[in-house]
Write an enzyme that holds these catalytic residues in place. Structure first.
Site, PDB file in Angstrom:
ATOM      1  N   GLU A  73      -5.172  37.946  44.306  1.00  0.00           N
ATOM      2  CA  GLU A  73      -3.973  38.205  43.510  1.00  0.00           C
ATOM      3  C   GLU A  73      -4.161  39.393  42.567  1.00  0.00           C
ATOM      4  O   GLU A  73      -3.438  39.541  41.583  1.00  0.00           O
ATOM      5  CB  GLU A  73      -3.587  36.949  42.728  1.00  0.00           C
ATOM      6  CG  GLU A  73      -3.220  35.799  43.657  1.00  0.00           C
ATOM      7  CD  GLU A  73      -2.880  34.511  42.935  1.00  0.00           C
ATOM      8  OE1 GLU A  73      -1.844  33.910  43.257  1.00  0.00           O
ATOM      9  OE2 GLU A  73      -3.649  34.112  42.057  1.00  0.00           O
ATOM     10  N   HIS A  92      -3.757  35.041  34.765  1.00  0.00           N
ATOM     11  CA  HIS A  92      -2.849  34.309  35.669  1.00  0.00           C
ATOM     12  C   HIS A  92      -3.446  32.930  35.904  1.00  0.00           C
ATOM     13  O   HIS A  92      -4.607  32.806  36.303  1.00  0.00           O
ATOM     14  CB  HIS A  92      -2.701  35.048  36.991  1.00  0.00           C
ATOM     15  CG  HIS A  92      -2.051  34.236  38.071  1.00  0.00           C
ATOM     16  ND1 HIS A  92      -0.882  33.526  37.869  1.00  0.00           N
ATOM     17  CD2 HIS A  92      -2.425  34.002  39.364  1.00  0.00           C
ATOM     18  CE1 HIS A  92      -0.549  32.903  38.990  1.00  0.00           C
ATOM     19  NE2 HIS A  92      -1.472  33.169  39.911  1.00  0.00           N
ATOM     20  N   HIS A  94      -2.717  28.583  37.164  1.00  0.00           N
ATOM     21  CA  HIS A  94      -1.903  27.587  37.853  1.00  0.00           C
ATOM     22  C   HIS A  94      -1.843  26.353  36.950  1.00  0.00           C
ATOM     23  O   HIS A  94      -2.108  25.234  37.402  1.00  0.00           O
ATOM     24  CB  HIS A  94      -2.501  27.249  39.215  1.00  0.00           C
ATOM     25  CG  HIS A  94      -2.567  28.401  40.166  1.00  0.00           C
ATOM     26  ND1 HIS A  94      -3.109  28.291  41.422  1.00  0.00           N
ATOM     27  CD2 HIS A  94      -2.144  29.685  40.055  1.00  0.00           C
ATOM     28  CE1 HIS A  94      -3.034  29.463  42.046  1.00  0.00           C
ATOM     29  NE2 HIS A  94      -2.453  30.327  41.230  1.00  0.00           N
ATOM     30  N   TYR A 119       6.186  29.955  17.347  1.00  0.00           N
ATOM     31  CA  TYR A 119       4.979  30.553  17.904  1.00  0.00           C
ATOM     32  C   TYR A 119       5.179  30.958  19.357  1.00  0.00           C
ATOM     33  O   TYR A 119       4.645  31.975  19.810  1.00  0.00           O
ATOM     34  CB  TYR A 119       3.800  29.574  17.761  1.00  0.00           C
ATOM     35  CG  TYR A 119       3.502  29.287  16.317  1.00  0.00           C
ATOM     36  CD1 TYR A 119       2.802  30.204  15.536  1.00  0.00           C
ATOM     37  CD2 TYR A 119       3.965  28.123  15.712  1.00  0.00           C
ATOM     38  CE1 TYR A 119       2.551  29.968  14.198  1.00  0.00           C
ATOM     39  CE2 TYR A 119       3.725  27.881  14.372  1.00  0.00           C
ATOM     40  CZ  TYR A 119       3.021  28.799  13.616  1.00  0.00           C
ATOM     41  OH  TYR A 119       2.793  28.563  12.292  1.00  0.00           O
ATOM     42  N   HIS A 159       4.481  28.386  41.319  1.00  0.00           N
ATOM     43  CA  HIS A 159       3.181  29.054  41.376  1.00  0.00           C
ATOM     44  C   HIS A 159       2.475  29.048  40.016  1.00  0.00           C
ATOM     45  O   HIS A 159       1.421  28.440  39.886  1.00  0.00           O
ATOM     46  CB  HIS A 159       3.389  30.486  41.884  1.00  0.00           C
ATOM     47  CG  HIS A 159       2.150  31.235  42.190  1.00  0.00           C
ATOM     48  ND1 HIS A 159       2.116  32.307  43.064  1.00  0.00           N
ATOM     49  CD2 HIS A 159       0.882  31.112  41.738  1.00  0.00           C
ATOM     50  CE1 HIS A 159       0.890  32.780  43.139  1.00  0.00           C
ATOM     51  NE2 HIS A 159       0.113  32.075  42.335  1.00  0.00           N
TER      52      HIS A 159
END
Length: 206
Positions: A73, A92, A94, A119, A159
């Site tokens: 990725e 990134h 999951h 926040y 995703h």
């Protein structure tokens, strides 16, 4: 920061993310910008068991210079760097709650999460949903590119989140705030909720 310290920071933060259950197995990836390109977590590598010496070192064109092959990725990271020149790191994950929210039919694709906390707004802001593409599909990169110039955080449908920051700490803090807000959203579903008002949101965004 030296190359050795950047490598160590990636491994320490990756280990912390994994230990707290923010991503499982070999999912999730981290990168940082260097003076010579990028350092990135390798493909099929668990964030809980990273080896500083085996991190992928890429040149400015994205070619592997040393270490193991980069995450599949990597194109998600490169799009963020290309569209956001001040980006110093990309994360990134999951992460469970963020992925769960990304699967809901009810969410607004223009701004996935409501203004629950100050926040979240300060660290994430508006969060668009990127349409689903199969993992590794290069069309996903172009879909993300369409949002990256205006948003430092996006949520990939079914995703997970991709978050850019000025440095590694900023990117990690933002993605963790996103995950906690996703958890709050799921906990509050069905309950009468007092979100921040439009005036409060405007003040924070300014």
């Amino acid at each position: 920061m030296s190359d050795a310290k950047q490598r160590e920071a990636i491994c320490v933060i990756g280990g912390s993310i994994f230990a707290r259950g923010l991503t499982a197995g070999s999912s999730g990836n981290i990168s940082v910008r260097t003076g010579e390109g990028w350092l990135m977590t390798p493909t099929n590598a668990s964030l809980g068991r990273l080896d500083p010496a085996r991190l992928s070192k890429l040149d400015p064109e994205g070619r592997l210079v040393s270490g193991d092959p980069p995450t599949k990725e990597s194109f998600l990271h490169r799009v963020m760097y290309e569209e956001r020149p001040t980006t110093g790191a990309v994360v990134h994950l999951h992460s469970t709650c963020s992925v769960a929210v990304s699967c809901l039919a009810e969410i607004d694709p223009a701004d996935v999460l409501p203004p629950i906390t100050a926040y979240y707004l300060m660290r994430v802001g508006r969060l668009p949903l990127v349409p689903y593409f199969r993992p590794g599909d290069l069309e996903l990169a172009e879909a993300v590119r369409g949002f990256a110039g205006r948003h430092h955080a996006v949520l990939l449908a079914n995703h997970g989140p991709v978050v850019a920051g000025a440095d590694l700490d900023a990117a990690v803090n933002a993605v963790e705030e996103l995950e906690e807000t996703a958890k709050l959203y799921l906990l509050l579903r069905g309950a009468k909720t007092r979100y921040l008002t439009a005036a409060q949101v405007k003040e924070l965004m300014q």
